[in-house]
Scaffold this active site. Sequence first.
Site, mmCIF file in Angstrom:
data_model
loop_
_atom_site.group_PDB
_atom_site.id
_atom_site.type_symbol
_atom_site.label_atom_id
_atom_site.label_comp_id
_atom_site.label_asym_id
_atom_site.label_seq_id
_atom_site.Cartn_x
_atom_site.Cartn_y
_atom_site.Cartn_z
ATOM 1 C CG ASP A 17 62.395 48.259 25.077
ATOM 2 O OD1 ASP A 17 62.479 49.440 25.454
ATOM 3 O OD2 ASP A 17 62.005 47.923 23.949
ATOM 4 C CE LYS A 20 69.343 50.649 27.093
ATOM 5 N NZ LYS A 20 68.360 49.703 26.526
ATOM 6 N N GLY A 32 63.249 54.924 25.612
ATOM 7 C CA GLY A 32 62.301 55.113 26.704
ATOM 8 C C GLY A 32 62.866 54.402 27.914
ATOM 9 C CG HIS A 33 66.419 54.834 29.090
ATOM 10 N ND1 HIS A 33 67.690 55.323 28.997
ATOM 11 C CD2 HIS A 33 66.250 54.035 28.006
ATOM 12 C CE1 HIS A 33 68.266 54.834 27.909
ATOM 13 N NE2 HIS A 33 67.414 54.059 27.290
ATOM 14 C CD GLN A 43 68.046 53.574 20.748
ATOM 15 O OE1 GLN A 43 69.157 53.976 20.525
ATOM 16 N NE2 GLN A 43 67.077 54.360 21.152
HETATM 17 P P1 IMP Z 1 64.156 54.274 15.197
HETATM 18 O O1 IMP Z 1 65.283 54.207 16.149
HETATM 19 O O2 IMP Z 1 62.990 55.069 15.696
HETATM 20 O O3 IMP Z 1 64.602 54.665 13.829
HETATM 21 O O4 IMP Z 1 63.577 52.785 15.041
HETATM 22 C C1 IMP Z 1 64.337 51.739 14.451
HETATM 23 C C2 IMP Z 1 64.081 50.419 15.182
HETATM 24 O O5 IMP Z 1 64.632 50.508 16.494
HETATM 25 C C3 IMP Z 1 62.606 50.094 15.395
HETATM 26 O O6 IMP Z 1 62.464 48.692 15.354
HETATM 27 C C4 IMP Z 1 62.318 50.592 16.792
HETATM 28 O O7 IMP Z 1 61.238 49.949 17.386
HETATM 29 C C5 IMP Z 1 63.624 50.238 17.469
HETATM 30 N N1 IMP Z 1 63.931 51.074 18.637
HETATM 31 C C6 IMP Z 1 64.377 52.355 18.643
HETATM 32 N N2 IMP Z 1 64.574 52.767 19.906
HETATM 33 C C7 IMP Z 1 64.255 51.738 20.698
HETATM 34 C C8 IMP Z 1 64.285 51.551 22.113
HETATM 35 O O8 IMP Z 1 64.667 52.418 22.893
HETATM 36 N N3 IMP Z 1 63.877 50.332 22.573
HETATM 37 C C9 IMP Z 1 63.485 49.336 21.732
HETATM 38 N N4 IMP Z 1 63.459 49.461 20.414
HETATM 39 C C10 IMP Z 1 63.840 50.650 19.898
HETATM 40 MG MG MG Z 2 63.061 51.256 26.437
#
Ligand code: IMP
Ligand code: MG
Length: 410
Positions: A13, A16, A40-41, A210
């Site tokens: 977040d 990007k 989520g971009h 991420q």
């Molecule tokens: P997962 O990737 O859904 O398995 O989540 C694992 C951790 O990564 C959690 O804390 C999510 O909130 C975080 N996370 C996964 N994708 C994103 C992202 O795109 N932005 C921010 N946090 C993320």
């Molecule tokens: Mg995001």
Amino acid sequence: MPNLCIVGLQWGDEGKGKIVDYYADRFHSVVRYNGGSNAGHTIVIGKRTYVFHLLPSGLLKNKRLLIGPGVAVDPQTLTEEVEMIRREGHKANLAVDGRCTIVTPLEKAMDSFIEELKGDKAIGTTKRGIGPSYAMRALRLTPRAGDLARGTFDLSSALKFYRSLMKKPPSMEGWTESARTSLSGLIGDVGEEIMETNEAGRSVLFEGAQGVLLDLVHGTYPYVTGTHTLASYVPASLGIPATSLGDVMGVAKAYATRVGEGPFPTEIHGKVESLIRETGREYGATTGRPRRIGWLDLVALKYAVKMNGVSTLALTKLDILTKLKEFKVCTHYDVDGTETAEFSRALPQLSSVKPVYLDLPPLYGAELTTARLHRPVEKFVEYLEDEMKVSVSIVSMGEERTATHRRVTD
Ligand code: IMP
Ligand code: MG
């Protein structure tokens, strides 16, 4: 011109999507190389806000879009996104690698199942089935995207596995057919295509999902995502030479956020927290959860810059700082009475470190113009460059595509 990787330096977040959209013009293709629809971009153009979970953010610049083998693909999300942008009058010129691991309803159910199992140790995942999907690949239990196209998509072993763990796995009736339709005509060899593109003298942009601190191995384990987030994962995941990585641009927000559980040394609570969350619209683009808020953590940022071999920085959300009457950055951690600026040293006990802050002159009310940076903002940017030992190429001062200042004319 070399390829470029745009990578998040914090907990995701960082903004990007906007930076990828901004730079996409210069590249032939935009490539996703990690993560899945947990990402989520966000791209804002005028009054319209687009959020992409799977489609690369070069979409609105009509670029060739590639989803590499390191991405966990949820066919349903992909179809929804392709249709959403079709309704908006855009066309996705897209290929999905045949080696992509596929997210089925089984992996999503497993994600929730494991979170429940963990109770108060839950990660706070996005429940998009990302971790289980990579785990199923490591267990060699799941078929891949190419199997859908070839008609060899066999879920029988996976189903046996899930049935042995879950009382009531979700019904998979009709799922394979609908997934095959979603991916029909899209399957390609992304690594091969990138190499051909480069051989033809054109460059590609690798879009990270991420952030570094969520890297499966180098992040704040176990509170991490299910795959690598580092720039160095680009060549391995895409199956291209390590030398094809090119330049690395790290994206950092002017403060910090984290969504989900896990250590967050510079987290703050109270009025400033709410002010940042509301003015910065800090709610998860995938899950809508309020993001946790903190001051900029230079200890963590240095680690991220170093590990990614970042050659230049993009600094985002500067506009939010102009709403704050105080401004702090964390320069060190106090680990059991000893100060350190080495993130990796502090990592094993990150939840108990105390941040040591430096108060910087607040940027409250500072004028922001895209043509040039006014003195107080410029001073902060220079301070950051001195600390990180890399230049800041671009400063984002609003969500709109045009609210962007380019510091270097490259
Ligand atoms: P997962 O990737 O859904 O398995 O989540 C694992 C951790 O990564 C959690 O804390 C999510 O909130 C975080 N996370 C996964 N994708 C994103 C992202 O795109 N932005 C921010 N946090 C993320
Ligand atoms: Mg995001």
